[in-house]
Design an enzyme around this catalytic site. Structure first.
Site, mmCIF file in Angstrom:
data_model
loop_
_atom_site.group_PDB
_atom_site.id
_atom_site.type_symbol
_atom_site.label_atom_id
_atom_site.label_comp_id
_atom_site.label_asym_id
_atom_site.label_seq_id
_atom_site.Cartn_x
_atom_site.Cartn_y
_atom_site.Cartn_z
ATOM 1 N N ALA A 1 -18.281 -7.429 -41.189
ATOM 2 C CA ALA A 1 -17.193 -7.902 -42.049
ATOM 3 C C ALA A 1 -17.655 -9.212 -42.679
ATOM 4 C CB ALA A 1 -15.932 -8.120 -41.218
ATOM 5 N N GLY B 1 -18.595 -5.033 -38.270
ATOM 6 C CA GLY B 1 -17.926 -3.966 -39.016
ATOM 7 C C GLY B 1 -18.877 -2.868 -39.469
ATOM 8 N N GLU C 1 -19.203 -0.705 -36.527
ATOM 9 C CA GLU C 1 -17.926 0.007 -36.386
ATOM 10 C C GLU C 1 -17.776 1.105 -37.436
ATOM 11 O OE1 GLU C 1 -15.955 -3.844 -36.403
ATOM 12 O OE2 GLU C 1 -14.898 -3.264 -34.585
ATOM 13 N N GLU D 1 -19.439 -10.176 -32.575
ATOM 14 C CA GLU D 1 -18.184 -10.913 -32.791
ATOM 15 C C GLU D 1 -17.949 -12.038 -31.789
ATOM 16 O OE1 GLU D 1 -18.559 -7.693 -33.273
ATOM 17 O OE2 GLU D 1 -17.447 -7.100 -35.059
#
Ligand code: COA
Length: 258
Positions: free
Chosen positions: A64, A109, A112, A132
């Site tokens: 992200a 992300g 993911e 993260e």
């Protein structure tokens, strides 16, 4: 130039994350582009398999977008997580197979996103990770849920708590990816796999995805009932007659998805 490119050829849709100057990091514009692309591909009867990859030789998706995340507060961070989760849920729920062709860093992300795809193949230079906790957050786009389901709780917690990267060869060993090839061969490998899948019965593919994706969330006895129900439905299909008839007549099946 769009951050999400979609090319369609021979019933394969290639979805390419295209923000190379930021290692294809997922800002909200990229997330929205992904969502729109998959909404379209779900409806497109000409598309049978989707391949997701990243522009360049370095990154699939490096996570992200940290510059966007930094300004979030409690309420907006929760909404952001739900937004990303909804996009990846759409991908996981696609009724046609989605292959991640991971061509480099798949972090946060990006990891993911790969986890939401149905099949993951990787180039030898690919690196997976959920960094993260090194940023003071946890994975928010499904990583804490999909990774343990895929590789088991212990390995998932190792990756999540250490925030260390996992090389492609190790990812293969732990079942995070199913194939690793040279970067130069990644696209051809994805295409070959997509074409193989496209030669199978489309209704059977759809049912197999439902049986695995939905069944894994059920107690096993319910999952077995669900499997049997789908198996029964397929027995009413022309595709079953064609597939079995073709085997007995020693010819290639010509499925119609009926
Ligand atoms: N969000 C925003 N920008 C990112 C990004 C991310 N997740 N990942 C990379 N970028 C940007 C960098 O800021 C840099 O931008 P700049 O050129 O304007 O400074 C550009 O992409 C290239 O990245 P850089 O860090 O210079 O490349 P590198 O080869 O030195 O390192 C990584 C590659 C992947 C190891 C490193 O970029 C990284 O750790 N990225 C963050 C990974 C992460 O924590 N993801 C989870 C986010 S929740």
């Amino acid at each position: 130039m769009s951050f999400v490119l979609v090319e369609k050829a021979d019933r394969i849709a290639w979805v390419t994350l295209n923000r190379p100057e930021k290692l294809n990091a997922l800002n909200n514009e990229v997330l929205k582009g992904l969502d729109l692309a998959f909404a379209d591909l779900e409806q497109d009867a000409e598309v049978g398999v989707v391949v997701v990859t990243g522009t360049g030789e370095k990154a699939f998706v490096a996570g992200a977008d940290i510059s966007e995340l930094k300004s979030l507060d409690t309420a907006s961070a929760r909404v952001q997580a739900l937004r990303g989760q909804a996009v990846f849920q759409r991908i996981e729920s696609m009724p046609k197979p989605v292959i991640a062709a991971v061509n480099g860093f798949a972090l946060g992300g990006g990891c993911e996103l790969a986890l939401a795809c149905h099949i993951r193949i990787a180039s030898e230079n690919a690196k997976f990770g959920l960094p993260e906790v090194s940023l003071g957050i946890i994975p928010g786009y499904g990583g804490t849920q999909r990774l343990p389901r895929l590789v088991g709780k212990g390995v998932a917690l190792d990756m999540i708590l250490s925030a260390e990267m996992t090389a492609a060869a190790d990812a293969l060993r732990m079942g995070l990816v199913s194939r690793v090839v040279a970067l130069a061969d990644l696209k051809a490998t994805a295409e070959k796999l997509a074409k193989t899948i496209l030669s199978r019965g489309p209704l059977a593919l759809r049912s197999a995805l439902a049986a695995v994706n939905e069944g894994i969330e059920m107690p096993q006895d319910q999952g077995l009932q669900y499997e049997a129900a789908l198996f029964g439905l397929l027995a009413a299909s022309q595709d079953m007659q064609e597939g079995m008839g073709a085997f007995l007549e020693k010819r290639q099946a010509q499925f119609k998805g009926l």
